[in-house]
Design an enzyme around this catalytic site. Structure first.
Site, short mmCIF file in Angstrom:
data_model
loop_
_atom_site.label_atom_id
_atom_site.label_comp_id
_atom_site.label_asym_id
_atom_site.label_seq_id
_atom_site.Cartn_x
_atom_site.Cartn_y
_atom_site.Cartn_z
N MET A 113 -109.21 -39.87 -29.40
CA MET A 113 -108.45 -39.05 -28.91
C MET A 113 -108.87 -38.62 -27.45
SD MET A 113 -107.73 -35.09 -30.42
CE MET A 113 -109.71 -34.68 -30.45
N ASN A 114 -107.99 -38.36 -26.62
CA ASN A 114 -108.28 -37.80 -25.29
C ASN A 114 -107.46 -36.61 -25.06
OD1 ASN A 114 -106.91 -40.70 -24.54
ND2 ASN A 114 -106.89 -39.55 -22.55
N ASP A 115 -106.52 -36.72 -23.80
CA ASP A 115 -106.11 -35.26 -23.27
C ASP A 115 -105.13 -34.58 -24.43
OD1 ASP A 115 -106.97 -37.02 -21.44
OD2 ASP A 115 -104.76 -36.83 -20.19
N GLN A 159 -103.32 -37.44 -26.84
CA GLN A 159 -103.47 -38.94 -26.27
C GLN A 159 -104.29 -39.41 -27.49
OE1 GLN A 159 -102.65 -40.54 -22.59
NE2 GLN A 159 -101.00 -39.35 -23.70
N TRP A 216 -110.86 -45.54 -25.93
CA TRP A 216 -109.94 -45.63 -25.60
C TRP A 216 -109.34 -46.93 -24.97
CZ3 TRP A 216 -107.35 -47.02 -20.88
CH2 TRP A 216 -106.22 -46.29 -20.26
N ARG A 260 -99.28 -39.36 -11.73
CA ARG A 260 -99.39 -39.12 -13.24
C ARG A 260 -99.56 -37.72 -13.47
NH1 ARG A 260 -104.04 -42.32 -12.31
NH2 ARG A 260 -105.80 -41.37 -12.95
N ASP A 261 -99.19 -37.30 -14.70
CA ASP A 261 -99.36 -36.08 -15.47
C ASP A 261 -98.56 -35.00 -15.20
OD1 ASP A 261 -101.31 -37.88 -16.66
OD2 ASP A 261 -102.90 -37.02 -15.32
N GLU A 279 -105.96 -35.60 -11.50
CA GLU A 279 -105.31 -35.83 -12.93
C GLU A 279 -105.12 -34.52 -13.46
OE1 GLU A 279 -106.96 -39.89 -14.68
OE2 GLU A 279 -108.35 -38.16 -14.99
N ASP A 288 -110.68 -37.09 -11.20
CA ASP A 288 -110.83 -38.32 -11.53
C ASP A 288 -112.38 -38.88 -11.25
OD1 ASP A 288 -110.58 -40.97 -12.26
OD2 ASP A 288 -109.00 -41.58 -11.01
N1 DQQ Z 1 -105.58 -39.44 -19.38
C1 DQQ Z 1 -104.16 -40.14 -19.46
C2 DQQ Z 1 -103.73 -39.87 -18.06
C3 DQQ Z 1 -104.64 -38.90 -17.34
C4 DQQ Z 1 -105.84 -39.29 -18.15
C5 DQQ Z 1 -104.17 -41.67 -19.91
C6 DQQ Z 1 -106.72 -38.24 -17.90
O1 DQQ Z 1 -102.05 -39.75 -18.18
O2 DQQ Z 1 -104.59 -38.91 -16.13
O3 DQQ Z 1 -104.84 -41.33 -21.28
O4 DQQ Z 1 -107.84 -38.17 -18.65
#
Ligand code: DQQ
Length: 656
Positions: free
Chosen positions: A136-138, A154, A162, A262-263, A317, A350
């Protein structure tokens, strides 16, 4: 009595604003108590540890206040320095920053620690949000809708790293603590998100309609912005999602790299009735916020220029943008503006994988954000958390009028271990975020009050006295799921005696909890075993400047946290503002491999991941420690055993 009163008149480095609660009222003095039995035991332990130290003390002691007879022992296996780790290239090649744990390199550390199942199973948390398995991430699109908190994230459905593919996991909760896992909300089934359904945010329109804006990584790894909606808005669980037939709705504009876009944030209303949102990017090494306006979420207009930019900070990000009230602790809807409102811009860098924020003014007409303090602009100043905490996102909880913050807490062990345990990453405890009306210069983060419902039995240790160089056991029944609240005071004589110095204390480079100074370190040892072969200090360190003012750092030291050689061992932390008449205070949420620590009501927060091999299950202990050379510390500590949260799959036939 004397000592507590003395503390009140100490020369603090931070003055309360005239009308701040810090300037009224004084803490009620606590009488000194006789030494408790535990303290006596502590001295016995100290005595043995000091003997132990004769062999183990570090020779690299360059602090004039720091004799090399630290109370705290050094573990037998040395930490692997960060320079021995290199990133796994998976994220970067996919057009996003490095998402995976760094890997160890160098022949001396090729053989990883022999982790066994029982050690690895212990690491799984009990009241922090985690999927049942995998990576899992964001946090994505958090919101409150028809009686349910929704949390998307995510997620890699195929493994504990990932990559492979990233889709949106989904869970719901009534209280932000107990969660039901739902089916995946969105998968990578379109050309415009086939390489990943990446991060996005929810906007709830005044009529209740939910709009999800998210980044897709296309079949060519171009970052585009897309829309999705609930298929059935009458379903409070929002199980089915549909993607807009006109996706992608926004492509990278000219001059912006196709992998630097992004984001999208939650949208906010302008006074003209347009919806506005921001997307993070960079130009060369300058991090920027691009801005878009829309009337209908069908057509979008790029606002010329940027809302803000900070040279040297790199790709931004997961930008977040929201108002905070300067008059009340209530949260504000993202569209609020006007008097008594400041704005916050948060970016996830980042370059170093930390979340930075700045408080400032937002000029709606000029579409500009200006930080109150240019030295603390976004990306170069304040952080939400000085440990592990990334890609965070807030949402306005209209049920309780508060703003709630989520952050991704990644692993700091090896990827091999993550694959062996079958999962990687947890989410932070959801935290309320408010403007600190006492300092006027930072935010305060605090675990949402629902966490308190997990508190079981508590044990209180009042007015514990810890002499310089002591470790005092806190006798509790178990020490792996805890909510700890502690306050500390130092005797005034020690402050007066301490030699003023211009040298600054920096948690990460000043030697950690074993390095002794006149006025620190002191605090708690969590996840320690009885022999102190493993322990994680969470501590304060006070220094006296040449102007006579005191400066306080708040740190968490992983160096002795594990005898394993294949986990990162950092010392995290930062300066924490302490106002006149305030005691030093900390709250620690300890949940197996996560230690989330909030100093001074959440002015400075430090989260770490810890992987002990011995201080686990019934062997984990809690200690008070004072490794200062001159200061005597009086501490009051309240410790709650914490229940586990119910975090389990939802079954369609269950009633909700
Ligand atoms: N994680 C997502 C992106 C974001 C990044 C990709 C930040 O959209 O920029 O998994 O951890």
């Amino acid at each position: 009595m004397g000592k507590s009163k003395d503390v009140q008149s100490l020369p603090y480095s931070y003055a309360a604003l005239p009308d701040g609660p810090g300037s009224v009222g004084t803490p009620s003095p606590r009488p000194w108590k006789k030494l408790v039995f535990g303290v006596f035991c502590g001295f016995l332990i100290v005595a043995s540890l000091v003997a132990f130290q004769c062999h183990e003390a570090s020779s690299s002691n360059d602090n004039p206040h720091s004799p090399d007879d630290s109370t705290l022992p050094e573990t037998s296996t040395k930490a692997v320095p960060s320079s021995k780790w290199r990133p796994v290239s998976r994220g970067v090649s996919a057009g996003v920053s490095e998402k995976s744990n760094k890997r160890l390199f160098g022949s001396s550390v090729r053989e990883s620690f022999p982790w066994n199942n029982s050690m690895l199973s212990w690491q799984r948390t009990a009241f922090h949000f985690q999927p049942e398995k995998n990576w899992m991430n964001d946090p994505n699109g958090p919101m409150y809708y028809k009686g349910w908190y929704h949390f998307f994230y995510q997620y890699n459905p195929y493994g504990a790293i990932w990559g492979n593919v990233i889709v949106w996991g989904h869970a719901v909760s009534k209280d932000l603590i107990h969660w039901l896992h739902l089916p995946l909300a969105m998968v990578n089934d379109q050309w415009y998100d086939s390489r990943g359904v990446w991060t996005g945010s929810a906007t709830i329109l005044p009529d209740g309609q939910v709009i999800m804006l998210y980044t897709g990584s296309t079949n060519q790894s171009v970052q585009v912005q897309n829309l999705a909606y609930p298929a059935d808005p009458s379903d409070p669980l929002l199980i089915e999602w549909v993607k807009h037939p006109g996706n992608p709705v926004i492509f990278p504009p000219p001059g912006i790299g196709v992998r630097d876009f992004r984001d999208p944030t939650t949208a906010w209303l302008t006074s003209e009735g347009k919806w506005r949102f921001s997307i993070g990017s960079k130009v060369n090494k300058t991090g920027i916020t691009l801005v878009y306006d829309t009337m209908d979420f069908k057509t979008f207009e790029r606002v010329e220029g940027v809302m803000n930019a900070v040279p040297g900070t790199g790709m931004w990000e997961c930008v977040d943008f929201y108002p905070v009230s300067t008059k009340s602790d209530n949260g504000l809807d993202t569209s609020e503006n006007g008097a008594d409102v400041r704005h916050v811009v948060k970016v996830s860098l980042d370059e170093d994988r930390h979340d930075y924020y700045a408080i400032g003014s937002y000029d709606e007409k000029k579409v500009k954000f200006v930080a109150d303090d240019s030295k603390n602009d976004v990306g170069i100043g304040l952080r939400y958390d000085y440990g592990i905490f990334y890609a965070s996102k807030t949402f306005y909880d209209q049920r309780t009028q508060r703003r709630v913050l989520w952050g991704w807490i990644f692993e700091s062990d090896s990827e091999v271990a993550d694959i062996a345990k079958g999962w990687a990453s947890v989410q932070s405890i959801p935290r309320t975020v408010v403007f600190d009306r006492k300092t006027g210069s930072n935010l305060l983060q605090w675990p949402v009050e629902e966490v308190d419902k997990l508190r079981l039995r508590s044990k209180e240790f009042k007015d514990m006295r810890a002499e310089p160089g002591s470790v005092v056991p806190l006798d509790i029944e178990a020490a792996t799921q805890l909510d700890i609240v502690a306050e500390f005071e130092i005797n005034k004589e020690a402050f007066e005696k301490a030699a003023p110095s211009n040298s600054s204390y920096v948690c990460s480079t000043s030697g950690g909890a074993r390095q002794r100074g006149a006025l620190g370190p002191f605090g708690l040892l969590v996840l320690a075993d009885a022999d102190l072969s493993e322990y994680t200090p969470v501590y304060f360190y006070v220094t006296k400047g040449r102007d006579g003012n005191l400066k306080t750092s708040f740190c968490s030291d992983q160096i002795q946290s594990s005898v394993a050689n294949d986990v990162h061992k950092h010392i995290y932390g930062s300066f924490v503002p302490v106002l006149k008449d305030e005691k030093l205070s900390v709250r620690i949420l300890l949940d197996h491999s996560i230690v989330e620590s909030f100093a001074q009501g959440g002015r400075t927060v430090v989260t770490s991941r810890v992987y002990p091999t011995r201080a686990i299950y019934g062997a984990a202990r809690l200690f008070l420690f004072n490794n200062a050379t001159d200061a005597t510390v009086t501490a009051s500590v309240n410790v709650w055993q914490m229940n586990s949260a119910f975090i389990r799959p939802y079954h369609p036939d269950q009633s909700i």
